[in-house]
Design a protein around this motif. Structure first.
Motif, mmCIF file in Angstrom:
data_model
loop_
_atom_site.group_PDB
_atom_site.id
_atom_site.type_symbol
_atom_site.label_atom_id
_atom_site.label_comp_id
_atom_site.label_asym_id
_atom_site.label_seq_id
_atom_site.Cartn_x
_atom_site.Cartn_y
_atom_site.Cartn_z
ATOM 1 N N UNK A 1 -3.163 16.657 -10.971
ATOM 2 C CA UNK A 1 -4.812 17.131 -10.741
ATOM 3 C C UNK A 1 -5.102 16.799 -9.189
ATOM 4 N N UNK A 2 -5.186 15.759 -8.744
ATOM 5 C CA UNK A 2 -5.623 15.612 -7.354
ATOM 6 C C UNK A 2 -4.683 14.841 -6.649
ATOM 7 N N UNK A 3 -4.761 15.074 -5.345
ATOM 8 C CA UNK A 3 -4.014 14.390 -4.418
ATOM 9 C C UNK A 3 -4.340 12.881 -3.649
ATOM 10 N N UNK A 4 -4.137 11.796 -4.138
ATOM 11 C CA UNK A 4 -4.766 10.751 -3.760
ATOM 12 C C UNK A 4 -4.231 9.941 -2.655
ATOM 13 N N UNK A 5 -3.056 10.279 -2.190
ATOM 14 C CA UNK A 5 -2.583 9.549 -0.937
ATOM 15 C C UNK A 5 -1.661 10.683 -0.251
ATOM 16 N N UNK A 6 -1.670 10.781 1.108
ATOM 17 C CA UNK A 6 -1.260 11.852 1.748
ATOM 18 C C UNK A 6 -0.354 11.274 3.007
ATOM 19 N N UNK A 7 0.596 11.733 3.342
ATOM 20 C CA UNK A 7 1.348 11.291 4.615
ATOM 21 C C UNK A 7 0.892 11.920 5.712
ATOM 22 N N UNK A 8 1.042 11.760 7.061
ATOM 23 C CA UNK A 8 0.669 11.978 8.239
ATOM 24 C C UNK A 8 0.974 13.546 8.414
ATOM 25 N N UNK A 9 2.094 14.078 8.098
ATOM 26 C CA UNK A 9 2.477 15.330 8.026
ATOM 27 C C UNK A 9 3.514 15.597 9.023
ATOM 28 N N UNK B 1 0.798 -1.346 0.076
ATOM 29 C CA UNK B 1 -0.042 0.034 0.068
ATOM 30 C C UNK B 1 0.759 1.194 -0.059
ATOM 31 N N UNK B 2 0.307 2.172 -0.291
ATOM 32 C CA UNK B 2 1.172 3.649 -0.612
ATOM 33 C C UNK B 2 1.523 4.170 0.928
ATOM 34 N N UNK B 3 2.602 4.347 1.275
ATOM 35 C CA UNK B 3 2.880 5.105 2.189
ATOM 36 C C UNK B 3 3.876 6.336 1.927
ATOM 37 N N UNK B 4 3.624 7.533 2.646
ATOM 38 C CA UNK B 4 4.305 8.696 2.420
ATOM 39 C C UNK B 4 4.743 8.989 4.040
ATOM 40 N N UNK B 5 5.877 9.211 4.285
ATOM 41 C CA UNK B 5 6.391 9.558 5.599
ATOM 42 C C UNK B 5 7.392 10.674 5.543
ATOM 43 N N UNK C 1 12.441 20.027 4.711
ATOM 44 C CA UNK C 1 11.562 18.773 4.896
ATOM 45 C C UNK C 1 11.829 17.703 3.930
ATOM 46 N N UNK C 2 11.773 16.437 4.266
ATOM 47 C CA UNK C 2 11.548 15.052 3.553
ATOM 48 C C UNK C 2 10.530 14.292 3.428
ATOM 49 N N UNK C 3 10.213 13.545 2.592
ATOM 50 C CA UNK C 3 9.100 12.779 2.347
ATOM 51 C C UNK C 3 9.390 11.363 1.753
ATOM 52 N N UNK C 4 9.500 10.275 2.499
ATOM 53 C CA UNK C 4 9.901 8.913 1.926
ATOM 54 C C UNK C 4 8.565 8.415 1.347
ATOM 55 N N UNK C 5 8.685 8.045 0.115
ATOM 56 C CA UNK C 5 7.593 7.310 -0.572
ATOM 57 C C UNK C 5 7.653 5.838 -0.622
ATOM 58 N N UNK C 6 6.764 4.940 -0.257
ATOM 59 C CA UNK C 6 6.684 3.557 -0.785
ATOM 60 C C UNK C 6 5.640 2.930 -1.054
ATOM 61 N N UNK C 7 5.689 1.634 -1.599
ATOM 62 C CA UNK C 7 4.256 1.061 -1.974
ATOM 63 C C UNK C 7 3.746 1.457 -3.406
ATOM 64 N N UNK C 8 4.548 2.259 -4.201
ATOM 65 C CA UNK C 8 4.008 2.761 -5.569
ATOM 66 C C UNK C 8 5.465 2.958 -6.214
#
Lengths: 107, 119
Positions: free
Chosen positions: B104-112, B1-5, B20-27
């Motif tokens: 266009x749209x933001x389909x998965x978001x991190x926790x912030x 599953x998509x994860x953004x941290x 700031x950094x954002x690590x993506x996984x699951x896609x």
């Protein structure tokens, strides 16, 4: 920049009620509009994209309509877990902009 | 599953910088545009910036243009936001989000991650 407005700013309804939230863009954005749900302390969650398309996994009681400048989010039968703030977002031109939000309460 | 941290938030003095950094996984990170959105305490959402999948094109919100820079490292599956000349008005939770398609749209978001600008 495109300005987004939402009405009402807050709404209170009973479980089972039909709830409608409207969003208006200051200029035409065709169908480039999305709706998000945000619960306290959580990130937003995509509900609807391109004005009327239901995001995967979102309950079918949520629906969206509209094009151009006027859009609507409808909850056909309000559930207790729908308590949240709802935001619209235009993707018609950069910079993207969000509406100010509609806070939904359950009576 | 998509994860953004997201990471890198904290307390910073006015006029200083933060990344700031954002690590993506699951896609397949390298195939999607990525956004930053922020939310001041008790306020609504403000779109900050977007970067295309290949980093060729970037767009910014008016309030951060010229001060913030979005970038990405597809080898590390990581999105960045370099924030300079910070002011109290930049205090917010910063979310990274994956673009659904076509910017266009933001389909998965991190926790912030919370950024507080204060002396």
């Amino acid at each position: 920049d495109i300005q987004m407005t939402q009405s009402p700013s807050s709404v209170s309804a009973s479980v089972g009620d039909r709830v409608t939230i409207t969003c208006r863009a200051s200029q035409g954005i065709r169908s480039w509009l999305a709706w998000y749900q945000q619960k306290p302390g959580k990130p937003p969650k995509l509900l609807i994209y391109e004005a009327s398309n239901l995001q995967s996994g979102v309950p079918s009681r949520f629906s969206g309509s509209g094009s151009g400048t006027d859009f609507t989010l409808t909850i056909s039968s309000l559930q207790p877990e729908d308590v949240a703030t709802y935001f619209c977002q235009q993707a018609g031109s950069f910079p993207f902009t969000f509406g100010p939000g509609t806070k939904l309460h359950v009576k | 599953q998509v994860q953004l941290v997201e990471s890198g938030g904290g307390v910073v003095q006015p006029g200083k910088s933060l990344r700031l950094s954002c690590a993506g996984s699951g896609f397949t990170f390298s195939s999607y545009g990525m956004h930053w959105v922020r939310q001041a305490p008790g306020k609504g959402l403000e779109w900050v910036a977007v970067i295309t999948y290949n980093a060729v094109t970037k767009y910014y919100g008016d309030s951060v243009k010229g001060r913030f820079t979005i970038s990405r490292d597809n080898d590390k599956n990581t999105l960045y936001l370099q924030m300079n000349s910070l002011t109290a008005e930049d205090t917010a939770v910063y979310y990274c989000a994956k673009d659904r398609q076509l910017l266009s749209v933001l389909d998965h978001w991190g926790q912030g991650t919370l950024v507080t600008v204060s002396s």
